[in-house]
Design a protein around this motif. Structure first.
Motif, short mmCIF file in Angstrom:
data_model
loop_
_atom_site.label_atom_id
_atom_site.label_comp_id
_atom_site.label_asym_id
_atom_site.label_seq_id
_atom_site.Cartn_x
_atom_site.Cartn_y
_atom_site.Cartn_z
N SER A 40 0.83 -1.20 0.00
CA SER A 40 0.00 0.00 0.00
C SER A 40 0.86 1.26 0.00
O SER A 40 0.58 2.22 -0.72
CB SER A 40 -0.94 0.00 1.21
N VAL A 41 1.92 1.25 0.80
CA VAL A 41 2.82 2.41 0.82
C VAL A 41 3.47 2.59 -0.54
O VAL A 41 3.54 3.71 -1.07
CB VAL A 41 3.90 2.24 1.92
N LYS A 42 3.91 1.52 -1.14
CA LYS A 42 4.54 1.60 -2.46
C LYS A 42 3.59 2.20 -3.49
O LYS A 42 3.98 3.02 -4.33
CB LYS A 42 4.97 0.21 -2.94
N ARG A 43 2.32 1.80 -3.44
CA ARG A 43 1.35 2.28 -4.42
C ARG A 43 0.93 3.72 -4.17
O ARG A 43 0.65 4.47 -5.11
CB ARG A 43 0.10 1.39 -4.43
N ASN A 44 0.85 4.14 -2.92
CA ASN A 44 0.26 5.43 -2.59
C ASN A 44 1.23 6.55 -2.23
O ASN A 44 0.85 7.72 -2.24
CB ASN A 44 -0.73 5.25 -1.43
N ALA A 45 2.47 6.23 -1.93
CA ALA A 45 3.40 7.24 -1.44
C ALA A 45 3.65 8.36 -2.44
O ALA A 45 3.74 9.52 -2.05
CB ALA A 45 4.71 6.59 -1.04
N ALA A 46 3.78 8.05 -3.71
CA ALA A 46 4.09 9.08 -4.70
C ALA A 46 2.99 10.12 -4.81
O ALA A 46 3.25 11.27 -5.17
CB ALA A 46 4.34 8.43 -6.05
#
Length: 56
Positions: A40-46
């Motif tokens: 989830s962090v990988k998908r949403n951080a940007a």
């Protein structure tokens, strides 16, 4: 990902130089839950916004 003293799974975000720049606040009972959190962090951080709490 690592296990804390209670045996729960946690994550850290590290910079390219290996320095820890963020520590996950949630502990997961199952490794699969931790992996979903990391994904989830990988998908949403940007796309995440920044809240500047120093402005008053």
């Amino acid at each position: 990902m690592y296990t804390d003293p209670a045996g729960k799974f946690r994550s850290q975000l590290k910079a390219a130089n290996g320095e820890v720049v963020a520590v996950g606040s949630e502990a997961y009972e199952a490794k699969s839950g931790a992996l979903k959190g990391i994904d989830s962090v990988k998908r949403n951080a940007a796309e995440a916004g920044i809240d500047d709490l120093t402005q008053g």
